[in-house]
Design a protein around this motif. Structure first.
Motif, PDB file in Angstrom:
ATOM      1  N   ILE A 187      32.114 -12.763 -18.446  1.00  0.00           N
ATOM      2  CA  ILE A 187      31.490 -11.954 -17.392  1.00  0.00           C
ATOM      3  C   ILE A 187      30.360 -12.740 -16.716  1.00  0.00           C
ATOM      4  CG2 ILE A 187      30.030  -9.901 -16.994  1.00  0.00           C
ATOM      5  CD1 ILE A 187      31.866  -8.467 -19.089  1.00  0.00           C
ATOM      6  N   ALA A 188      29.559 -13.433 -17.519  1.00  0.00           N
ATOM      7  CA  ALA A 188      28.458 -14.223 -16.948  1.00  0.00           C
ATOM      8  C   ALA A 188      29.015 -15.357 -16.084  1.00  0.00           C
ATOM      9  CB  ALA A 188      27.587 -14.782 -18.071  1.00  0.00           C
ATOM     10  N   ASN A 189      30.048 -16.033 -16.579  1.00  0.00           N
ATOM     11  CA  ASN A 189      30.635 -17.129 -15.792  1.00  0.00           C
ATOM     12  C   ASN A 189      31.262 -16.616 -14.506  1.00  0.00           C
ATOM     13  OD1 ASN A 189      30.051 -19.526 -17.155  1.00  0.00           O
ATOM     14  ND2 ASN A 189      31.625 -19.118 -18.680  1.00  0.00           N
ATOM     15  N   ASP A 190      31.954 -15.462 -14.583  1.00  0.00           N
ATOM     16  CA  ASP A 190      32.564 -14.894 -13.375  1.00  0.00           C
ATOM     17  C   ASP A 190      31.491 -14.532 -12.350  1.00  0.00           C
ATOM     18  OD1 ASP A 190      35.053 -15.236 -14.346  1.00  0.00           O
ATOM     19  OD2 ASP A 190      35.501 -13.119 -14.738  1.00  0.00           O
ATOM     20  N   ALA A 191      30.370 -13.954 -12.832  1.00  0.00           N
ATOM     21  CA  ALA A 191      29.280 -13.585 -11.914  1.00  0.00           C
ATOM     22  C   ALA A 191      28.739 -14.851 -11.243  1.00  0.00           C
ATOM     23  CB  ALA A 191      28.169 -12.855 -12.669  1.00  0.00           C
ATOM     24  N   ALA A 192      28.599 -15.922 -12.040  1.00  0.00           N
ATOM     25  CA  ALA A 192      28.077 -17.181 -11.490  1.00  0.00           C
ATOM     26  C   ALA A 192      29.028 -17.738 -10.428  1.00  0.00           C
ATOM     27  CB  ALA A 192      27.873 -18.185 -12.612  1.00  0.00           C
ATOM     28  N   LYS A 193      30.330 -17.730 -10.741  1.00  0.00           N
ATOM     29  CA  LYS A 193      31.308 -18.277  -9.784  1.00  0.00           C
ATOM     30  C   LYS A 193      31.315 -17.470  -8.486  1.00  0.00           C
ATOM     31  CE  LYS A 193      34.537 -18.771 -13.116  1.00  0.00           C
ATOM     32  NZ  LYS A 193      35.885 -18.918 -13.667  1.00  0.00           N
ATOM     33  N   ASN A 194      31.234 -16.129  -8.661  1.00  0.00           N
ATOM     34  CA  ASN A 194      31.162 -15.234  -7.513  1.00  0.00           C
ATOM     35  C   ASN A 194      29.987 -15.561  -6.611  1.00  0.00           C
ATOM     36  OD1 ASN A 194      32.517 -12.975  -6.547  1.00  0.00           O
ATOM     37  ND2 ASN A 194      32.505 -12.112  -8.639  1.00  0.00           N
ATOM     38  N   SER A 195      28.831 -15.831  -7.255  1.00  0.00           N
ATOM     39  CA  SER A 195      27.621 -16.088  -6.470  1.00  0.00           C
ATOM     40  C   SER A 195      27.733 -17.415  -5.714  1.00  0.00           C
ATOM     41  CB  SER A 195      26.382 -16.087  -7.374  1.00  0.00           C
ATOM     42  OG  SER A 195      26.291 -17.313  -8.050  1.00  0.00           O
ATOM     43  N   VAL A 196      28.479 -18.366  -6.297  1.00  0.00           N
ATOM     44  CA  VAL A 196      28.634 -19.653  -5.617  1.00  0.00           C
ATOM     45  C   VAL A 196      29.617 -19.525  -4.462  1.00  0.00           C
ATOM     46  CG1 VAL A 196      29.486 -22.032  -5.891  1.00  0.00           C
ATOM     47  CG2 VAL A 196      28.050 -20.999  -7.678  1.00  0.00           C
ATOM     48  N   ILE A 197      30.729 -18.829  -4.716  1.00  0.00           N
ATOM     49  CA  ILE A 197      31.784 -18.767  -3.695  1.00  0.00           C
ATOM     50  C   ILE A 197      31.436 -17.793  -2.562  1.00  0.00           C
ATOM     51  CG2 ILE A 197      34.227 -18.143  -3.324  1.00  0.00           C
ATOM     52  CD1 ILE A 197      34.732 -19.509  -6.051  1.00  0.00           C
ATOM     53  N   HIS A 198      30.862 -16.635  -2.939  1.00  0.00           N
ATOM     54  CA  HIS A 198      30.597 -15.633  -1.901  1.00  0.00           C
ATOM     55  C   HIS A 198      29.121 -15.497  -1.551  1.00  0.00           C
ATOM     56  CE1 HIS A 198      34.744 -14.543  -2.181  1.00  0.00           C
ATOM     57  NE2 HIS A 198      34.637 -14.366  -3.490  1.00  0.00           N
ATOM     58  N   GLY A 199      28.272 -16.276  -2.175  1.00  0.00           N
ATOM     59  CA  GLY A 199      26.841 -16.134  -1.876  1.00  0.00           C
ATOM     60  C   GLY A 199      26.179 -17.491  -1.782  1.00  0.00           C
ATOM     61  N   ASN A 200      24.907 -17.520  -2.152  1.00  0.00           N
ATOM     62  CA  ASN A 200      24.159 -18.786  -2.018  1.00  0.00           C
ATOM     63  C   ASN A 200      23.916 -19.448  -3.372  1.00  0.00           C
ATOM     64  OD1 ASN A 200      22.500 -16.913  -3.074  1.00  0.00           O
ATOM     65  ND2 ASN A 200      20.826 -17.147  -1.601  1.00  0.00           N
ATOM     66  N   GLY A 201      24.699 -19.070  -4.368  1.00  0.00           N
ATOM     67  CA  GLY A 201      24.558 -19.706  -5.684  1.00  0.00           C
ATOM     68  C   GLY A 201      23.415 -19.141  -6.501  1.00  0.00           C
ATOM     69  N   VAL A 202      22.905 -17.974  -6.093  1.00  0.00           N
ATOM     70  CA  VAL A 202      21.885 -17.302  -6.908  1.00  0.00           C
ATOM     71  C   VAL A 202      22.516 -16.005  -7.416  1.00  0.00           C
ATOM     72  CG1 VAL A 202      19.545 -16.328  -6.969  1.00  0.00           C
ATOM     73  CG2 VAL A 202      20.059 -18.258  -5.450  1.00  0.00           C
ATOM     74  N   VAL A 203      22.592 -15.864  -8.729  1.00  0.00           N
ATOM     75  CA  VAL A 203      23.294 -14.703  -9.296  1.00  0.00           C
ATOM     76  C   VAL A 203      22.415 -13.452  -9.178  1.00  0.00           C
ATOM     77  CG1 VAL A 203      24.452 -13.760 -11.341  1.00  0.00           C
ATOM     78  CG2 VAL A 203      24.427 -16.228 -10.947  1.00  0.00           C
ATOM     79  N   GLY A 204      23.004 -12.393  -8.618  1.00  0.00           N
ATOM     80  CA  GLY A 204      22.264 -11.138  -8.482  1.00  0.00           C
ATOM     81  C   GLY A 204      23.031  -9.989  -9.108  1.00  0.00           C
ATOM     82  N   ASN A 205      22.426  -8.793  -9.050  1.00  0.00           N
ATOM     83  CA  ASN A 205      23.072  -7.596  -9.614  1.00  0.00           C
ATOM     84  C   ASN A 205      24.485  -7.402  -9.087  1.00  0.00           C
ATOM     85  OD1 ASN A 205      21.292  -6.310 -11.447  1.00  0.00           O
ATOM     86  ND2 ASN A 205      19.898  -5.986  -9.709  1.00  0.00           N
ATOM     87  N   GLU A 206      24.657  -7.621  -7.753  1.00  0.00           N
ATOM     88  CA  GLU A 206      25.966  -7.349  -7.144  1.00  0.00           C
ATOM     89  C   GLU A 206      27.078  -8.197  -7.773  1.00  0.00           C
ATOM     90  OE1 GLU A 206      23.390  -8.816  -5.803  1.00  0.00           O
ATOM     91  OE2 GLU A 206      23.886 -10.326  -4.305  1.00  0.00           O
ATOM     92  N   HIS A 207      26.746  -9.418  -8.185  1.00  0.00           N
ATOM     93  CA  HIS A 207      27.782 -10.270  -8.788  1.00  0.00           C
ATOM     94  C   HIS A 207      28.170  -9.759 -10.175  1.00  0.00           C
ATOM     95  CE1 HIS A 207      25.505 -13.002  -6.003  1.00  0.00           C
ATOM     96  NE2 HIS A 207      26.713 -12.908  -5.464  1.00  0.00           N
ATOM     97  N   PHE A 208      27.178  -9.201 -10.873  1.00  0.00           N
ATOM     98  CA  PHE A 208      27.487  -8.616 -12.179  1.00  0.00           C
ATOM     99  C   PHE A 208      28.300  -7.340 -12.030  1.00  0.00           C
ATOM    100  CE2 PHE A 208      24.270 -11.334 -14.237  1.00  0.00           C
ATOM    101  CZ  PHE A 208      25.048 -11.736 -15.300  1.00  0.00           C
ATOM    102  N   VAL A 209      27.989  -6.537 -10.991  1.00  0.00           N
ATOM    103  CA  VAL A 209      28.741  -5.292 -10.787  1.00  0.00           C
ATOM    104  C   VAL A 209      30.221  -5.628 -10.640  1.00  0.00           C
ATOM    105  CG1 VAL A 209      29.144  -3.383  -9.156  1.00  0.00           C
ATOM    106  CG2 VAL A 209      26.790  -4.023  -9.790  1.00  0.00           C
ATOM    107  N   ILE A 210      30.512  -6.644  -9.822  1.00  0.00           N
ATOM    108  CA  ILE A 210      31.921  -7.025  -9.597  1.00  0.00           C
ATOM    109  C   ILE A 210      32.542  -7.570 -10.880  1.00  0.00           C
ATOM    110  CG2 ILE A 210      33.462  -8.580  -8.309  1.00  0.00           C
ATOM    111  CD1 ILE A 210      31.328  -8.548  -6.066  1.00  0.00           C
TER     112      ILE A 210
END
Ligand code: ATP
Ligand code: MG
Length: 331
Positions: free
Chosen positions: A297-320
């Motif tokens: 879950i932590a790795n998925d949130a991190a990947k999400n933040s890199v691909i769809h955001g600015n590489g900073v993990v936030g609540n929204e990445h954990f929700v997904i």
């Protein structure tokens, strides 16, 4: 330390995998990797690999400072009955409750103190069984022990042990244990319920009966200079007589809230996280998950933040990533 200095330091290393300096160098590489210095870590690893005399030569011949062993193979396909996992590949950064941590540490300390213990006629714990839910660190615990005590790590290949030739599975197992009788190593029987099923099982065939009988003997007789570690998440189906052959039986539980939090932070140590993340709530929502799932879950949130955001993990990445991974959390 400055990168050039580190590189120069690594170039001056000369030793083999059992030397303290090499273990320290590996810790430095792991630290750099944690800090996100992936390129530097890779460069240091390449230098280290060049400088370190590898103990493993070809064709299943293994050596360490205490001796050497030739890994036996099965007769039919000539496949080695065990596989060495190199020191660099061993997973060893574990997060455990204090109770489990001290149980595993005790095994390592006893091994390190084996000569002192012998002076009093005492022996270290050498036959260990880890059981518990999937993905909570049973196999990893075996690897971590090998890493910490600096022994080669051999994983038994059941697909090579089990043979359709009558009586050969049992003799394969015997051959393997005979081979390591003077060779210090950690021998892992991973998911050993595969060969250790209760002899009361009605569908059982004679061959598997023989295997369990030999397993009883080889475990009981093992007096070698290393450790035998077995793992299972089906301890209920294991032949009862086998339990008595272990010096220590340890259940690895799912992580509690504090451990979940440490696993999350450890997994995300090389990426930025938003200050707004409520770590306490997040980790308490994940109580009941396996350690492997928390890492995922932590790795998925991190990947999400890199691909769809600015590489900073936030609540929204954990929700997904929490929503996506609910399916995996069946227990
Ligand atoms: N205690 C732990 N601390 C940190 N990470 C862990 C821990 N336990 C498991 N993990 C993570 O989960 C992964 C799987 O762990 P491991 O293979 O040891 O599980 P297992 O208990 O052997 O599972 P299985 O029963 O499915 O074989 C590891 O690679 C690691 O990423
Ligand atoms: Mg496992």
């Amino acid at each position: 330390m400055n990168q050039d200095l580190l590189v120069r330091l690594f170039r001056s290393i000369d030793g083999d995998y059992n030397d303290d300096i090499v273990k320290v160098a590996e810790t430095i590489i792991a630290d750099e990797r944690k800090k996100g210095h992936e390129k530097l870590a890779e460069r240091l690893k390449t230098i280290l690999q060049k400088n370190v005399h590898t103990n493993q030569s070809f064709r299943g011949e293994l050596k360490n400072i205490f001796g050497s062993v030739s890994i036996p193979t099965d007769k039919r396909y000539n496949i080695p009955l065990a596989l060495e996992i190199s020191r660099e590949q061993l997973r060893h950064h574990m997060i455990l409750t204090d109770e489990i941590e001290s149980k595993i540490k005790r095994i390592e300390q006893e091994y390190v103190a084996r000569e002192r213990l012998a002076q009093y006629g005492l022996k270290p714990r050498r036959r260990i069984l880890f059981h518990g839910a999937p993905g909570c660190g049973k196999s990893m615990s075996a690897e971590r022990i090998a890493w910490n005590i600096g022994l080669p790590f051999l994983k038994v290949r059941f697909e090579a042990i089990i043979s359709s030739y009558l009586g050969e599975s049992a003799s394969n197992l015997k051959k393997l244990f005979e081979a390591i009788v003077t060779f210090p190593c950690v021998l892992l029987l991973d998911e050993f319920d595969f060969i250790a099923q209760s002899r009361g099982n009605k569908q059982d065939v004679g061959e598997m009966h023989r295997v369990v009988n030999i397993l009883l003997n080889v475990l009981e007789d093992y007096d070698g200079p290393g450790l035998i570690v077995a793992t299972t998440n089906l301890e209920g189906s294991i032949d009862k007589a086998l339990f008595r052959r272990f010096d220590d039986i340890i259940e690895i539980p799912k992580p509690g809230q504090e451990e979940v939090l440490r696993i999350l932070k450890g997994t995300l140590s090389s990426i930025k996280t938003e200050k707004t993340i409520d770590w306490v709530k997040l980790s308490s929502d994940m109580v009941g998950f396996s350690a492997a799932l928390v890492v995922k879950i932590a790795n998925d949130a991190a990947k999400n933040s890199v691909i769809h955001g600015n590489g900073v993990v936030g609540n929204e990445h954990f929700v997904i990533s929490l929503a996506e991974n609910q399916l995996y959390n069946k227990s």
